[in-house]
Design an enzyme around this catalytic site. Structure first.
Site, PDB file in Angstrom:
ATOM      1  N   LYS A 142      -4.485 -10.324  -5.925  1.00 27.58           N
ATOM      2  CA  LYS A 142      -6.442 -10.865  -5.345  1.00 27.58           C
ATOM      3  C   LYS A 142      -7.400  -9.510  -5.919  1.00 27.58           C
ATOM      4  O   LYS A 142      -7.035  -8.534  -6.036  1.00 27.58           O
ATOM      5  CB  LYS A 142      -5.551  -9.432  -3.750  1.00 27.58           C
ATOM      6  CG  LYS A 142      -6.680 -10.062  -3.055  1.00 27.58           C
ATOM      7  CD  LYS A 142      -6.697  -9.058  -1.273  1.00 27.58           C
ATOM      8  CE  LYS A 142      -6.442  -8.121  -1.174  1.00 27.58           C
ATOM      9  NZ  LYS A 142      -5.936  -7.459   0.112  1.00 27.58           N
ATOM     10  N   LYS A 191       1.083  -1.856  -0.016  1.00 35.15           N
ATOM     11  CA  LYS A 191      -0.003   0.162  -0.029  1.00 35.15           C
ATOM     12  C   LYS A 191       0.973   0.793   0.214  1.00 35.15           C
ATOM     13  O   LYS A 191       0.990   2.169  -0.536  1.00 35.15           O
ATOM     14  CB  LYS A 191      -0.768   0.032   1.327  1.00 35.15           C
ATOM     15  CG  LYS A 191      -1.957  -0.351   0.931  1.00 35.15           C
ATOM     16  CD  LYS A 191      -3.161  -0.384   2.142  1.00 35.15           C
ATOM     17  CE  LYS A 191      -4.556  -0.870   1.720  1.00 35.15           C
ATOM     18  NZ  LYS A 191      -5.357  -1.176   3.313  1.00 35.15           N
ATOM     19  N   LYS A 224     -10.642  -3.354  -4.474  1.00 37.08           N
ATOM     20  CA  LYS A 224     -11.765  -2.610  -4.810  1.00 37.08           C
ATOM     21  C   LYS A 224     -10.863  -1.313  -5.747  1.00 37.08           C
ATOM     22  O   LYS A 224     -11.285  -0.262  -6.103  1.00 37.08           O
ATOM     23  CB  LYS A 224     -13.085  -2.300  -3.981  1.00 37.08           C
ATOM     24  CG  LYS A 224     -12.116  -1.533  -2.579  1.00 37.08           C
ATOM     25  CD  LYS A 224     -12.786  -1.986  -1.002  1.00 37.08           C
ATOM     26  CE  LYS A 224     -12.641  -2.154   0.626  1.00 37.08           C
ATOM     27  NZ  LYS A 224     -12.690  -2.087   1.162  1.00 37.08           N
TER      28      LYS A 224
END
Ligand code: TYM
Length: 334
Positions: A197, A115, A200
């Protein structure tokens, strides 16, 4: 009787619209566990602000997520459903546990590494620290089991390490929780790139299906899902796209992989994809209708999250006081 049930804690971030990954990897599994366990299901809004959120959208998504929990079949009478920011012990326990967690441990978290790449020089300290808040969530309720998808496994291992460290340093304070990762659906992959994976935040919206996507959008995204040129419905690592669609179908319908293989033997992908889409539409449409109804009744949702906060506050305060006492803080009242 209630007292002897084992405890479950889990949560989802209201940081965007939910995908069928969140539904199949987490919520659907929770629904199955609710009778056997004493469950706490939290809307983890404190986690969501580790990346920037629009205040109005955060409010909407928080309520929508609570509505999704209920619409998916989690009974608010039997379980404790609450919003994390209504229970201040989470933030407080996270601070305390920060002092028992090492910089190096947090730096090894793969989710943080992934991230943080997106944020360059502006990585919030909260993003780095987030697994400690997650540990606080779980440990405050003395949870035995934490049902999550595979991507949360590393955070759970850290939670166990922190709990064991604190217990050893003082005396037994926390239950050391186990992860509970479903056999099916624990890692739903991106429909366009099945090596990743489903998430969203993917760039290509055809890669994910949202819980609230309309039937036509679901059909379109499944028909465009990447497969291969082998033309055989087989559960094999050589066919990651087909394997992913099989795991979606199996998780939704309960069919085993070998039954699915038999059913579509010698048929190519068109009918198979069509059935995956229809199974999802059938599963999600009643949930969507119920979510929309629930969102019209804000007063009802408020009664649920208020009752949940009351119970969660009571239980989490007990653990927090135990922690404070062991650490050596002077209690304000006995
Ligand atoms: P979050 O909000 O990213 O995801 C919520 C749940 O959905 C699962 N999940 C998936 N499962 C299968 N396939 C996928 N593609 C997929 N994507 C997501 C996740 O594994 C998770 O179970 N840190 C957590 C939230 C959290 C939490 C907690 C969980 C905060 N405190 C305490 C358990 C206990 C998170 O960000 O999940």
């Amino acid at each position: 009787m209630e007292e002897s049930k084992k405890i479950i804690f889990s949560g989802i971030q209201p940081s965007g619209e939910l995908t069928i990954g969140n539904y199949l990897g987490a919520i659907k599994n929770w629904v199955k566990l609710q009778d056997e366990f004493d469950c706490f299901f939290c809307v983890v809004d404190l986690h969501a602000i580790t990346v920037r959120q629009e205040p109005k959208l955060l409010r909407q998504r928080t309520l929508e997520l609570l509505a999704i929990y209920i619409a998916a079949g989690i009974d608010p009478e039997k379980n404790t459903l609450f919003i994390q920011s209504h229970v201040p012990a989470h933030s407080e326990a996270a601070w305390l546990l920060n002092c028992y967690t090492y910089f190096g441990e947090l730096g090894r978290m793969t989710q943080f590494k992934d991230k943080s790449k997106r944020f360059g020089d502006n990585i919030a300290a909260g993003l780095f620290d987030y697994p400690v808040l997650m540990a606080a969530d779980i440990l405050l309720y003395q949870a035995d089991l934490v049902p999550v998808g595979v991507d949360q496994k590393q955070h759970l291992e850290l939670t166990r390490d922190i709990a064991e460290r604190f217990n050893k340093l003082y005396s037994p304070t926390f239950k050391v929780p186990d992860g509970y990762i479903p056999e099916n659906g624990a890692k739903i992959m991106d429909l366009q790139d099945p090596s990743k994976k489903m998430s969203k935040s993917a760039d290509n919206a055809n890669g994910f299906i949202l819980i609230m996507d309309s039937p036509d959008v679901i059909r379109k995204k499944i028909s465009r899902a990447v497969t291969d040129s082998l033309g055989a419905v087989k559960f094999s690592d050589e066919q990651p796209g087909v394997k992913n669609l099989m795991s979606i179908l199996s998780t939704v319908t309960g069919m085993s992989y070998s039954d699915i293989e038999k059913k579509y033997e010698g048929q190519g992908y068109a009918g198979f994809k069509n059935d995956v889409a229809e199974a999802l539409v059938e599963e999600l449409t009643p949930i969507q209708n119920r979510v929309n109804e629930l969102l019209k009744d804000k007063a009802y949702l408020e009664t649920i999250y208020k009752a949940g906060a009351e119970k969660a506050n009571y239980i989490s305060q007990k653990t927090l006081r135990k922690m404070q006492k062991k650490i050596g803080f002077i209690p304000l009242s006995k």
